[in-house]
Design an enzyme around this catalytic site. Structure first.
Site, PDB file in Angstrom:
ATOM      1  N   THR A  27       0.311  -0.437   6.353  1.00 36.51           N
ATOM      2  CA  THR A  27      -0.080  -1.496   5.767  1.00 36.51           C
ATOM      3  C   THR A  27      -0.022  -2.667   6.085  1.00 36.51           C
ATOM      4  O   THR A  27       0.988  -2.404   6.894  1.00 36.51           O
ATOM      5  CB  THR A  27       1.418  -0.547   5.134  1.00 36.51           C
ATOM      6  OG1 THR A  27       1.577  -2.115   3.436  1.00 36.51           O
ATOM      7  CG2 THR A  27       2.467  -1.537   5.529  1.00 36.51           C
TER       8      THR A  27
ATOM      9  N   THR B   1       0.461  -1.150   0.064  1.00 30.77           N
ATOM     10  CA  THR B   1      -0.086  -0.223  -0.306  1.00 30.77           C
ATOM     11  C   THR B   1       0.051   1.158  -0.050  1.00 30.77           C
ATOM     12  O   THR B   1       1.694   1.069   0.853  1.00 30.77           O
ATOM     13  CB  THR B   1      -0.698   0.014   1.540  1.00 30.77           C
ATOM     14  OG1 THR B   1      -1.837  -1.124   1.284  1.00 30.77           O
ATOM     15  CG2 THR B   1      -1.946   1.213   1.514  1.00 30.77           C
TER      16      THR B   1
ATOM     17  N   ASP C  71      -1.495  -7.059   7.175  1.00 28.83           N
ATOM     18  CA  ASP C  71      -2.887  -7.513   6.242  1.00 28.83           C
ATOM     19  C   ASP C  71      -4.165  -6.431   6.949  1.00 28.83           C
ATOM     20  O   ASP C  71      -4.684  -6.320   8.414  1.00 28.83           O
ATOM     21  CB  ASP C  71      -2.798  -8.434   7.548  1.00 28.83           C
ATOM     22  CG  ASP C  71      -3.505  -9.960   7.193  1.00 28.83           C
ATOM     23  OD1 ASP C  71      -4.633  -9.362   7.023  1.00 28.83           O
ATOM     24  OD2 ASP C  71      -3.345 -10.439   7.704  1.00 28.83           O
ATOM     25  N   GLY C  72      -4.508  -5.764   5.638  1.00 24.97           N
ATOM     26  CA  GLY C  72      -5.047  -4.761   6.232  1.00 24.97           C
ATOM     27  C   GLY C  72      -6.726  -6.139   6.758  1.00 24.97           C
ATOM     28  O   GLY C  72      -7.615  -4.889   7.318  1.00 24.97           O
TER      29      GLY C  72
ATOM     30  N   VAL D 269     -12.486  -5.586   0.467  1.00 24.39           N
ATOM     31  CA  VAL D 269     -12.744  -4.679   1.105  1.00 24.39           C
ATOM     32  C   VAL D 269     -11.598  -4.384   1.898  1.00 24.39           C
ATOM     33  O   VAL D 269     -11.844  -4.938   2.572  1.00 24.39           O
ATOM     34  CB  VAL D 269     -13.291  -3.488   0.541  1.00 24.39           C
ATOM     35  CG1 VAL D 269     -13.046  -1.786   0.988  1.00 24.39           C
ATOM     36  CG2 VAL D 269     -14.614  -3.397  -0.562  1.00 24.39           C
TER      37      VAL D 269
ATOM     38  N   ASP E 118      -8.213  -2.521   4.089  1.00 27.65           N
ATOM     39  CA  ASP E 118      -8.313  -1.570   5.515  1.00 27.65           C
ATOM     40  C   ASP E 118      -8.184   0.043   4.765  1.00 27.65           C
ATOM     41  O   ASP E 118      -7.876   1.162   5.234  1.00 27.65           O
ATOM     42  CB  ASP E 118      -7.242  -1.388   6.606  1.00 27.65           C
ATOM     43  CG  ASP E 118      -5.896  -1.787   6.271  1.00 27.65           C
ATOM     44  OD1 ASP E 118      -5.751  -1.677   5.187  1.00 27.65           O
ATOM     45  OD2 ASP E 118      -4.761  -1.262   6.838  1.00 27.65           O
TER      46      ASP E 118
END
Length: 287
Positions: free
Chosen positions: A196, A145, A198-199, A174, A176
């Site tokens: 950034t 990200t 593991d959302g 979707v 984070d």
């Protein structure tokens, strides 16, 4: 349009149906206005579309086909598919490997072949602890990200994120990055933070919001980042993630968990606009 390694943006990170989708968020720390978009497949400049949501609507988050129809109505951005030949090549390679790894759980055959799957009839197949599902999957090769926190000479602050999410994510997922308080958060009175990793896990803890709250209480950026990551690591020791923090005075820092390769960059007048890589405070599941 400029991509360093293809881990962020169009042409990468195909989902379980073979398409690239983008998420993005932008937030103004002076007005506390924000705009974000998710699951975008027909516009490559997702962060620009997020800004249009902030500027031309009363909403914070628009998703998928609705967001793309909004972009079409505004007419500033030119549509361009996010899925490319590279996307399809990555997808076919995944299918050749029996769709391994993937993000499906508690379904028969999930570790053996590609979807579709059926609901498991054996209770022994159900994971008792979701922590087992998150074994440091986020790496520099399969996920990234772009997150930024900005402080101007007029003490104005903003933050933004942009991502294509995790490789081979379940279609419709979707993460984070477009979620205010999770992907990033900023308040010009205190500071800003961007995340950034593991959302799917991190978004449950709103780490960016927590870090900014702590900076507002006088905690340094580095320690605020670390403190905001600790609750996640306590519940999910094997998760992978990082947080970057910048306070209203220009002090900055970062913390990373199970991401030993992580570093962040700082650019200012003092560096003549050059991006200077800096290390983060590092923790891991063994600590």
């Amino acid at each position: 349009d400029n991509q360093c390694d293809g881990t962020v943006g169009f042409g990468n990170g195909p989902d379980s149906l073979g398409f690239t989708s983008l998420d993005a968020l932008i937030m103004d720390g002076n007005t506390m206005n924000a705009g974000s978009v998710a699951y975008i497949q027909r516009y490559r400049k997702a962060i620009s579309l997020a800004r249009q949501v902030m500027t031309y609507s009363d909403h914070t988050l628009l998703v998928g086909d609705g967001a793309e129809k909004f972009a079409e109505m505004i007419g500033i951005l030119q549509p361009q598919l996010t899925t490319t030949i590279k996307t399809r090549e990555l997808y076919q390679s995944w299918k050749t490997s029996n769709c391994q790894p993937n993000f499906y759980r508690n379904l028969d055959g999930v570790d053996e072949h590609c979807p579709p799957y059926n609901i498991s009839t054996s209770k022994s197949n159900f994971h008792k602890n979701q922590n087992e599902l998150h074994r440091m999957w986020a790496s520099s090769k399969n996920h990234d990200t772009i997150g930024m926190v900005v402080l101007t000479n007029n003490n104005e602050m903003a933050c933004g994120t942009s991502t294509n999410g995790a490789n081979h994510k379940v279609a419709g997922r979707v993460g984070d990055a477009p979620i205010v308080g999770s992907g990033c958060y900023v308040n010009s009175k205190y500071g800003g933070a961007a995340a950034t990793g593991d959302g799917d896990i991190m978004m449950r803890f709103s780490p960016a919001f927590l870090a900014v709250t702590l900076m507002g209480q006088g905690v340094s950026p580095s320690q605020a980042c670390l403190a905001a990551m600790n609750p996640i690591a306590e519940s999910f020791p094997s998760f992978s993630g990082a947080l970057v923090c910048l306070d209203r005075n220009g002090s900055h820092g970062a913390a990373a968990h199970n991401m030993p390769y992580f570093s962040y960059s700082m650019s200012s007048d003092e560096t003549n606009g050059e991006a200077v890589p800096l290390p983060a405070i590092y923790t891991n599941s063994a600590v």
